[in-house]
Design a protein around this motif. Structure first.
Motif, mmCIF file in Angstrom:
data_model
loop_
_atom_site.group_PDB
_atom_site.id
_atom_site.type_symbol
_atom_site.label_atom_id
_atom_site.label_comp_id
_atom_site.label_asym_id
_atom_site.label_seq_id
_atom_site.Cartn_x
_atom_site.Cartn_y
_atom_site.Cartn_z
ATOM 1 N N GLU A 207 3.525 -7.316 -12.445
ATOM 2 C CA GLU A 207 2.352 -7.972 -11.860
ATOM 3 C C GLU A 207 2.334 -7.808 -10.346
ATOM 4 O O GLU A 207 1.286 -7.542 -9.749
ATOM 5 C CB GLU A 207 2.342 -9.456 -12.225
ATOM 6 C CG GLU A 207 2.053 -9.735 -13.680
ATOM 7 C CD GLU A 207 2.212 -11.207 -14.042
ATOM 8 O OE1 GLU A 207 2.189 -12.050 -13.130
ATOM 9 O OE2 GLU A 207 2.359 -11.492 -15.240
ATOM 10 N N LEU A 208 3.496 -7.978 -9.710
ATOM 11 C CA LEU A 208 3.573 -7.842 -8.254
ATOM 12 C C LEU A 208 3.273 -6.412 -7.803
ATOM 13 O O LEU A 208 2.616 -6.210 -6.774
ATOM 14 C CB LEU A 208 4.945 -8.284 -7.743
ATOM 15 C CG LEU A 208 5.211 -9.785 -7.801
ATOM 16 C CD1 LEU A 208 6.646 -10.082 -7.383
ATOM 17 C CD2 LEU A 208 4.233 -10.545 -6.918
ATOM 18 N N LYS A 209 3.744 -5.428 -8.557
ATOM 19 C CA LYS A 209 3.425 -4.036 -8.222
ATOM 20 C C LYS A 209 1.927 -3.793 -8.311
ATOM 21 O O LYS A 209 1.354 -3.083 -7.487
ATOM 22 C CB LYS A 209 4.183 -3.087 -9.139
ATOM 23 C CG LYS A 209 5.643 -2.974 -8.792
ATOM 24 C CD LYS A 209 6.364 -2.006 -9.722
ATOM 25 C CE LYS A 209 7.835 -1.918 -9.366
ATOM 26 N NZ LYS A 209 8.566 -1.036 -10.288
ATOM 27 N N GLY B 246 -4.189 -0.407 -1.607
ATOM 28 C CA GLY B 246 -5.146 0.655 -1.920
ATOM 29 C C GLY B 246 -6.265 0.748 -0.895
ATOM 30 O O GLY B 246 -6.503 1.821 -0.314
ATOM 31 N N PRO B 247 -6.978 -0.338 -0.605
ATOM 32 C CA PRO B 247 -8.035 -0.274 0.412
ATOM 33 C C PRO B 247 -7.499 0.056 1.814
ATOM 34 O O PRO B 247 -8.151 0.754 2.577
ATOM 35 C CB PRO B 247 -8.635 -1.682 0.393
ATOM 36 C CG PRO B 247 -8.317 -2.210 -0.961
ATOM 37 C CD PRO B 247 -7.006 -1.597 -1.331
ATOM 38 N N VAL B 248 -6.310 -0.423 2.133
ATOM 39 C CA VAL B 248 -5.730 -0.121 3.444
ATOM 40 C C VAL B 248 -5.492 1.378 3.558
ATOM 41 O O VAL B 248 -5.787 1.985 4.602
ATOM 42 C CB VAL B 248 -4.408 -0.910 3.659
ATOM 43 C CG1 VAL B 248 -3.686 -0.444 4.902
ATOM 44 C CG2 VAL B 248 -4.695 -2.393 3.726
ATOM 45 N N ASP B 249 -4.973 2.000 2.500
ATOM 46 C CA ASP B 249 -4.742 3.440 2.521
ATOM 47 C C ASP B 249 -6.050 4.205 2.685
ATOM 48 O O ASP B 249 -6.087 5.250 3.336
ATOM 49 C CB ASP B 249 -4.041 3.886 1.239
ATOM 50 C CG ASP B 249 -2.593 3.424 1.168
ATOM 51 O OD1 ASP B 249 -2.029 3.079 2.232
ATOM 52 O OD2 ASP B 249 -2.025 3.406 0.054
ATOM 53 N N ASN B 250 -7.160 3.691 2.121
ATOM 54 C CA ASN B 250 -8.455 4.350 2.250
ATOM 55 C C ASN B 250 -9.022 4.214 3.662
ATOM 56 O O ASN B 250 -9.665 5.123 4.171
ATOM 57 C CB ASN B 250 -9.459 3.774 1.242
ATOM 58 C CG ASN B 250 -9.089 4.131 -0.186
ATOM 59 O OD1 ASN B 250 -8.390 5.105 -0.429
ATOM 60 N ND2 ASN B 250 -9.554 3.335 -1.126
ATOM 61 N N TYR B 251 -8.808 3.078 4.285
ATOM 62 C CA TYR B 251 -9.391 2.843 5.618
ATOM 63 C C TYR B 251 -8.493 3.317 6.746
ATOM 64 O O TYR B 251 -8.933 3.427 7.884
ATOM 65 C CB TYR B 251 -9.709 1.361 5.811
ATOM 66 C CG TYR B 251 -10.839 0.897 4.932
ATOM 67 C CD1 TYR B 251 -12.109 1.441 5.078
ATOM 68 C CD2 TYR B 251 -10.636 -0.042 3.938
ATOM 69 C CE1 TYR B 251 -13.144 1.036 4.259
ATOM 70 C CE2 TYR B 251 -11.666 -0.453 3.115
ATOM 71 C CZ TYR B 251 -12.921 0.082 3.280
ATOM 72 O OH TYR B 251 -13.935 -0.313 2.479
ATOM 73 N N LEU B 252 -7.264 3.607 6.491
ATOM 74 C CA LEU B 252 -6.332 4.020 7.532
ATOM 75 C C LEU B 252 -6.802 5.276 8.263
ATOM 76 O O LEU B 252 -6.796 5.298 9.502
ATOM 77 C CB LEU B 252 -4.932 4.209 6.943
ATOM 78 C CG LEU B 252 -3.800 4.395 7.939
ATOM 79 C CD1 LEU B 252 -3.705 3.183 8.872
ATOM 80 C CD2 LEU B 252 -2.479 4.591 7.227
ATOM 81 N N PRO B 253 -7.227 6.342 7.567
ATOM 82 C CA PRO B 253 -7.717 7.529 8.303
ATOM 83 C C PRO B 253 -8.946 7.213 9.170
ATOM 84 O O PRO B 253 -9.077 7.718 10.277
ATOM 85 C CB PRO B 253 -8.068 8.526 7.199
ATOM 86 C CG PRO B 253 -7.297 8.079 6.007
ATOM 87 C CD PRO B 253 -7.157 6.598 6.141
ATOM 88 N N VAL B 254 -9.833 6.355 8.660
ATOM 89 C CA VAL B 254 -11.034 5.977 9.421
ATOM 90 C C VAL B 254 -10.630 5.210 10.678
ATOM 91 O O VAL B 254 -11.142 5.461 11.778
ATOM 92 C CB VAL B 254 -11.991 5.141 8.543
ATOM 93 C CG1 VAL B 254 -13.167 4.622 9.344
ATOM 94 C CG2 VAL B 254 -12.461 5.949 7.351
ATOM 95 N N GLU C 67 -3.298 -3.224 -5.411
ATOM 96 C CA GLU C 67 -4.654 -3.693 -5.117
ATOM 97 C C GLU C 67 -4.837 -3.988 -3.634
ATOM 98 O O GLU C 67 -5.900 -3.763 -3.071
ATOM 99 C CB GLU C 67 -4.960 -4.949 -5.937
ATOM 100 C CG GLU C 67 -5.112 -4.697 -7.414
ATOM 101 C CD GLU C 67 -5.274 -5.982 -8.215
ATOM 102 O OE1 GLU C 67 -5.502 -7.054 -7.602
ATOM 103 O OE2 GLU C 67 -5.159 -5.919 -9.445
ATOM 104 N N ILE C 68 -3.797 -4.508 -2.999
ATOM 105 C CA ILE C 68 -3.883 -4.845 -1.576
ATOM 106 C C ILE C 68 -3.784 -3.596 -0.711
ATOM 107 O O ILE C 68 -4.564 -3.408 0.224
ATOM 108 C CB ILE C 68 -2.774 -5.858 -1.191
ATOM 109 C CG1 ILE C 68 -3.059 -7.202 -1.865
ATOM 110 C CG2 ILE C 68 -2.676 -6.003 0.320
ATOM 111 C CD1 ILE C 68 -1.932 -8.194 -1.743
#
Length: 163
Positions: free
Chosen positions: A134-136, A144-152, A141-142
Motif C-alpha cells: 500500500e505504501l509503495k 508520479g505527478p512530481v516526476d511529470n512536472y520536474l522537467p517543466v 501516486e505522490i
C-alpha cells in the motif's frame, strides 16, 4: 489424506522429535484413548488457532508389548482439521497409562500454543507485506505527478536564470 498446515521448528529438539501420521495405523500403533477421557478433564482439546476452529487433543497410543510383557504407551495428540496424529517418539511410558495421558494433554497444550504463536507471527508478516504494498502505491501516486512536472519546473528555472 492428512496434511500439515503449520510447520514444526526443526531447531527445537522437543518439537523436532515429534512425528506426524495420518492415522494410528500409519504409525504402526493402536489408538488407546483420548487424554481427556482418561483424566476426566474439563476440555476436549486445546485451541490451535485464534478462531477456535482447530483443536489439538491429547491421545495415548499403545506400542507392542515389551520383552517382559509390560504394556508400553506413547503420548501424542490429534489434530482436528487434518484428522492426523502427532506422536512424541522420544519417550515410551512402560506400564504408566495415566502418566502417558498426562503427557499427551501437556503435549497437546504446548503444541497448540506453538501453533497459535506461529499463526500470529505469520498473520503479522502478511499484514506487513500488505502495508508495504500500500505504501509503495501511495508513494507512486505522490511522486508520479512530481516526476511529470520536474522537467517543466527545471525549464522554468533555466529561463529565469537566463534572464
Amino acid at each position: 489424506m492428512a496434511f500439515r498446515h503449520w510447520p514444526v521448528d526443526a531447531n527445537d529438539r522437543a518439537c523436532a522429535a515429534r512425528r506426524f501420521f495420518g492415522s494410528a495405523e500409519d504409525a504402526g500403533l493402536r489408538f488407546e484413548a483420548w487424554a481427556d477421557d482418561v483424566l476426566r478433564l474439563r476440555h476436549t482439546g486445546w485451541y490451535a488457532d485464534e478462531f477456535q476452529d482447530e483443536t489439538f487433543r491429547g491421545a495415548v497410543f499403545r506400542l507392542p508389548a515389551g520383552r517382559q510383557g509390560c504394556e508400553r504407551f506413547v503420548a501424542g495428540y490429534g489434530e482436528s482439521l487434518s484428522e492426523g496424529f502427532v506422536l512424541d517418539v522420544t519417550e515410551v511410558w512402560d506400564g504408566d497409562f495415566i502418566g502417558a495421558a498426562r503427557e499427551a494433554d501437556r503435549l497437546a497444550e504446548r503444541s497448540a500454543e506453538d501453533a497459535r504463536e506461529w499463526q500470529a507471527r505469520e498473520s503479522a508478516r502478511l499484514r506487513l507485506e500488505d502495508i508495504t504494498g500500500e505504501l509503495k502505491g501511495i508513494r507512486g501516486e505522490i511522486l508520479g505527478p512530481v516526476d511529470n512536472y520536474l522537467p517543466v519546473m527545471m525549464a522554468a528555472v533555466r529561463n529565469q536564470l537566463a534572464l
